[in-house]
Design an enzyme around this catalytic site. Structure first.
Site, mmCIF file in Angstrom:
data_model
loop_
_atom_site.group_PDB
_atom_site.id
_atom_site.type_symbol
_atom_site.label_atom_id
_atom_site.label_comp_id
_atom_site.label_asym_id
_atom_site.label_seq_id
_atom_site.Cartn_x
_atom_site.Cartn_y
_atom_site.Cartn_z
ATOM 1 C CB CYS A 2 -0.922 -0.010 1.426
ATOM 2 S SG CYS A 2 -1.734 -1.541 1.404
ATOM 3 N NE ARG A 27 4.201 1.728 -1.423
ATOM 4 C CZ ARG A 27 5.274 0.870 -1.399
ATOM 5 N NH1 ARG A 27 6.523 0.701 -2.162
ATOM 6 N NH2 ARG A 27 5.001 0.012 -0.301
ATOM 7 C CD1 TRP A 73 -1.677 -5.570 -2.783
ATOM 8 C CD2 TRP A 73 -2.412 -4.654 -4.659
ATOM 9 N NE1 TRP A 73 -1.784 -6.606 -3.797
ATOM 10 C CE2 TRP A 73 -2.196 -6.021 -4.858
ATOM 11 C CE3 TRP A 73 -2.770 -3.737 -5.585
ATOM 12 C CZ2 TRP A 73 -2.606 -6.616 -6.213
ATOM 13 C CZ3 TRP A 73 -3.049 -4.266 -6.814
ATOM 14 C CH2 TRP A 73 -2.684 -5.887 -7.179
ATOM 15 C CG ASN A 99 2.666 -1.189 3.016
ATOM 16 O OD1 ASN A 99 1.954 -2.069 2.824
ATOM 17 N ND2 ASN A 99 3.889 -0.739 2.454
ATOM 18 N N GLY A 100 1.345 -3.118 5.233
ATOM 19 C CA GLY A 100 1.917 -4.613 5.798
ATOM 20 C C GLY A 100 0.778 -5.489 6.132
ATOM 21 C CD GLU A 479 7.064 -17.510 -16.727
ATOM 22 O OE1 GLU A 479 6.016 -18.103 -17.417
ATOM 23 O OE2 GLU A 479 7.195 -16.309 -16.511
ATOM 24 C CE LYS A 483 7.607 -13.399 -17.481
ATOM 25 N NZ LYS A 483 6.593 -14.022 -17.592
ATOM 26 C CD GLU A 486 5.639 -11.982 -21.373
ATOM 27 O OE1 GLU A 486 4.555 -11.441 -21.388
ATOM 28 O OE2 GLU A 486 6.000 -12.732 -20.256
ATOM 29 C CG HIS A 502 11.012 -38.018 -29.532
ATOM 30 N ND1 HIS A 502 10.850 -39.350 -30.135
ATOM 31 C CD2 HIS A 502 11.301 -38.043 -28.413
ATOM 32 C CE1 HIS A 502 11.162 -39.929 -29.047
ATOM 33 N NE2 HIS A 502 11.488 -39.322 -27.934
ATOM 34 C CE LYS A 601 0.789 -7.618 -14.652
ATOM 35 N NZ LYS A 601 1.936 -8.573 -14.765
HETATM 36 C C1 AGP Z 1 2.928 -13.143 -18.503
HETATM 37 O O1 AGP Z 1 4.047 -12.622 -18.311
HETATM 38 C C2 AGP Z 1 2.075 -12.609 -19.235
HETATM 39 N N1 AGP Z 1 2.076 -11.194 -19.116
HETATM 40 C C3 AGP Z 1 0.530 -13.282 -19.365
HETATM 41 O O2 AGP Z 1 0.938 -14.696 -19.734
HETATM 42 C C4 AGP Z 1 -0.269 -13.427 -17.965
HETATM 43 O O3 AGP Z 1 0.492 -14.294 -17.226
HETATM 44 C C5 AGP Z 1 -1.740 -14.052 -18.339
HETATM 45 O O4 AGP Z 1 -2.291 -13.135 -19.034
HETATM 46 C C6 AGP Z 1 -2.362 -14.543 -17.053
HETATM 47 O O5 AGP Z 1 -2.759 -13.536 -16.445
HETATM 48 P P1 AGP Z 1 -3.447 -13.493 -14.941
HETATM 49 O O6 AGP Z 1 -2.386 -14.026 -14.120
HETATM 50 O O7 AGP Z 1 -3.767 -12.156 -14.579
HETATM 51 O O8 AGP Z 1 -4.650 -14.560 -15.091
#
Ligand code: AGP
Length: 606
Positions: A2, A27, A73, A99-100, A479, A483, A486, A502, A601
């Site tokens: 927060c 925050r 938050w 905050n905490g 993952e 990373k 993207e 394969h 996001k």
């Molecule tokens: C992750 O780096 C991406 N930005 C994206 O794959 C994200 O993880 C995915 O859209 C899921 O989002 P969420 O965790 O808010 O559901």
């Protein structure tokens, strides 16, 4: 996470507080409020953002030259007007922003209720205000000191008393708090950006510091009220740089927050050799009837679900699958009341994940949410929600949320194993200790960031990469590949290491970069032989391995070692070099890392 602010001086406090909170909205932004001490001690607060608070303030005439403010938050208590900060003590003579997370707030609340107090909200913060009041006898500094010495957990506090117009008190433990030194005025804030419009002379409080803030003097004490001295720093950052904590991008800042995120995610859940996830207090009979577990999510959250699949089968001995939500929701999956579905979502608003959740519920499954945003749709609709407490994640590329998701999934599965007598006390103790060692190990990895950057600088000509691993390292490879692709736009795919021959091996040439994740000790020789397959075709191999596995250096071109940790918890920290690699490759290409092209996001549409 927060944001809190405080002011005392000759200006009207309200505009200063609002301006400071606006600089702290990154925050937390689900509710906000201010308290001003003028003729009277008044609070105005609301669910929503600072602009909603400003709208509510239009009708109030809050005048006064001392005040505190908060942008929230949520961690305890859904985002709403009542749970927003500031919070009054019972008599409304004392007011607080926090905050905490207070770990022992329930036992303190019970103690105060037994003493005849009645509470208004469901927050842990309100308990602190009541506790301070229970010690107040005209000296706010002493009352705060007595109260905070009873608290367990993390807290940055701003506290005012109606009867003390010439000072307010601030306290810092585990949650950040700074003091701004002005001319005839002084400030507090969770972070520097809130103060740069007024002063660049900043004191960064340390854990256990109590500050008495007067308009012409700031006195600092330890938790026993012994005076302490702290250096005054001259801040040269711009406001935007300050919001990133001096990092070039939010993504890097959030990666470096991971040790603290790991601490917050386990706070109240790992203690004295025990693992407790009370949100999952299912009856043993129910658990023993479960015959199928799904982990359903999208993107990075789905990759955390793949880790969950391996851990669930390992500890619970129940068939488990990780599924991409956009596939799960349309394939008419086999679900009934003996099915347990984990939905994983940082935002809690991802359309495909919500649709999958609703489908699972409609077919009678028990649903668990692994969620970051308190009060989000997923959090409200699942049967049980386990919050990951990672704080707002600003960068589109999810990093600290993944770390917290994997950690909380592991805690949840171990707790379910404990409830169903599939985890011995000794195993529980060993894992509890392994969790407690994670933050320090994460910090140790982050100290390698320069060598990751150096390696990334050698990849300028690389146009495609393969990430390979086995078991949990395969989950990590997915993952790591996401990373990289993207944010650097370099093509990357994650594969089970055993799959290379394969098909994918046909793509390996001297121009290929293969990132081999080889931390899962039961299969590390197998993965080592896959690395040799790649080398035999002239490919370049970067390996991520556990400290002590020296022989891998004879094969791989470069090795990043991560501290040894229980195999089942390795993904929590072994992902960090992969996150750093993606970041530095993208940074070396001058890309817009926090806002990569074509991505959002939170994907709230199909
Ligand atoms: C992750 O780096 C991406 N930005 C994206 O794959 C994200 O993880 C995915 O859209 C899921 O989002 P969420 O965790 O808010 O559901």
């Amino acid at each position: 996470m927060c944001g809190i602010v405080g002011y005392i001086g000759d200006k009207e406090a309200l505009p200063v507080l609002i301006d400071g909170l606006k600089h702290l909205e990154y925050r937390g932004y689900d509710s906000a409020g201010v308290a001003i001490l003028g003729e009277d001690l008044k609070i105005v607060k609301t669910r929503g953002r600072i602009k909603d608070l400003e709208a509510k303030l239009k009708n109030s005439n809050l005048k006064g030259k001392i005040g505190i403010g908060h942008t929230r938050w949520a961690t305890h208590g859904a985002p709403n007007d009542e749970n927003a900060h500031p919070h009054f003590s019972e008599s409304k003579n004392i007011v607080i922003v926090h905050n905490g997370i207070i770990e022992n707030y329930l036992e303190l609340k019970k103690m105060l209720i037994n003493e005849g107090h009645t509470f208004r909200s469901e927050t842990d913060t309100e308990v602190i205000a009541y506790l301070i009041e229970s010690f107040y006898d005209g000296d706010l500094l002493l009352a705060v000191k007595k109260a905070v010495n009873m608290l367990e957990g993390s807290f940055a506090l701003g506290v005012m008393s109606k009867d003390e117009k010439d000072r307010f008190i601030a306290v810092r433990k585990d949650s950040p708090l700074v003091v701004g030194l002005g001319k005839g005025e002084n400030f507090i804030a969770s972070d520097i950006p809130a103060l740069l419009s007024y002063t660049r002379n900043i004191i960064i409080l340390e854990n256990g510091d109590i500050a008495e803030i007067r308009k012409d003097k700031v006195n600092l004490f330890d938790l026993s009220l012994n005076p302490v001295k702290r250096d005054v720093q001259k801040i040269t950052w711009s406001v935007d740089d300050a919001k990133k904590g001096g990092f070039k991008h939010y993504m890097l800042k959030e990666i470096f927050e991971e040790p603290q995120v790991i601490r917050e995610a386990m706070r109240g859940r790992v203690k004295d050799g025990k693992i407790e996830v009370p949100e999952l207090n299912f009856a043993k009979k129910f658990l023993n009837e479960i015959n199928k577990i799904y982990f359903v999510a999208c993107g990075t959250a789905y990759h955390a679900g793949v880790v969950g699949k391996y851990l669930a089968e390992n500890f619970l001995r129940i068939t488990a699958e990780a599924e991409v939500a956009s596939e799960f929701r349309y394939r008419d999956p086999v679900i009934d009341k003996k099915t347990l579905v984990f939905v994983i979502s940082q935002s809690g608003e991802t359309a495909d994940t919500l649709a999958a959740l609703r489908l699972a519920k409609s077919k009678g499954a028990k649903t668990i949410g692994i969620v970051n945003v308190v009060g989000s749709s997923a959090a409200r609709e699942v049967d049980s929600v386990v919050y990951i407490n990672a704080g707002p994640e600003i960068a589109v590329a999810s990093t600290k949320a993944y770390v917290a998701q994997v950690e909380v999934i592991a805690l949840s599965i171990l707790y379910l194993a404990k409830l169903s007598d599939k985890l011995t006390e000794k195993e529980e103790r060993l894992f509890a200790s392994a969790f407690e060692g994670l933050p320090e190990k994460a910090e140790k990895i982050l100290k390698q960031s320069d060598s990751v950057a150096e390696f990334a600088a050698t990849t300028k000509t690389i146009e495609e990469t393969f990430y390979i691993g086995r078991n949990l390292d395969y989950a990590l490879s997915l993952e790591g590949a996401l990373k990289l692709k993207e944010i650097s736009y370099v093509h990357a795919e994650g594969y089970p290491a055993g799959e290379l021959k394969h098909g994918p091996l046909a793509l390996v040439t001297p121009k290929s970069l293969v990132i081999a994740i080889d931390t899962y000790s039961p299969l590390r020789e197998k993965t080592l032989s896959n690395i040799k397959e790649v080398k035999a075709r002239g490919g370049k191999v970067l390996a991520v391995a556990s400290e002590g596995y020296q022989k891998i250096e004879e094969v791989a071109d470069k090795v990043f070692y991560v501290p040894k940790v229980a195999d089942e918890l390795s993904p929590v920290i072994s992902v960090i070099p992969l996150q750093l690699l993606a970041y530095y490759v993208a940074e070396s290409r001058g890309l817009d890392i926090d806002k990569p092209r074509n991505l959002a996001k939170s994907v709230t549409v199909e």
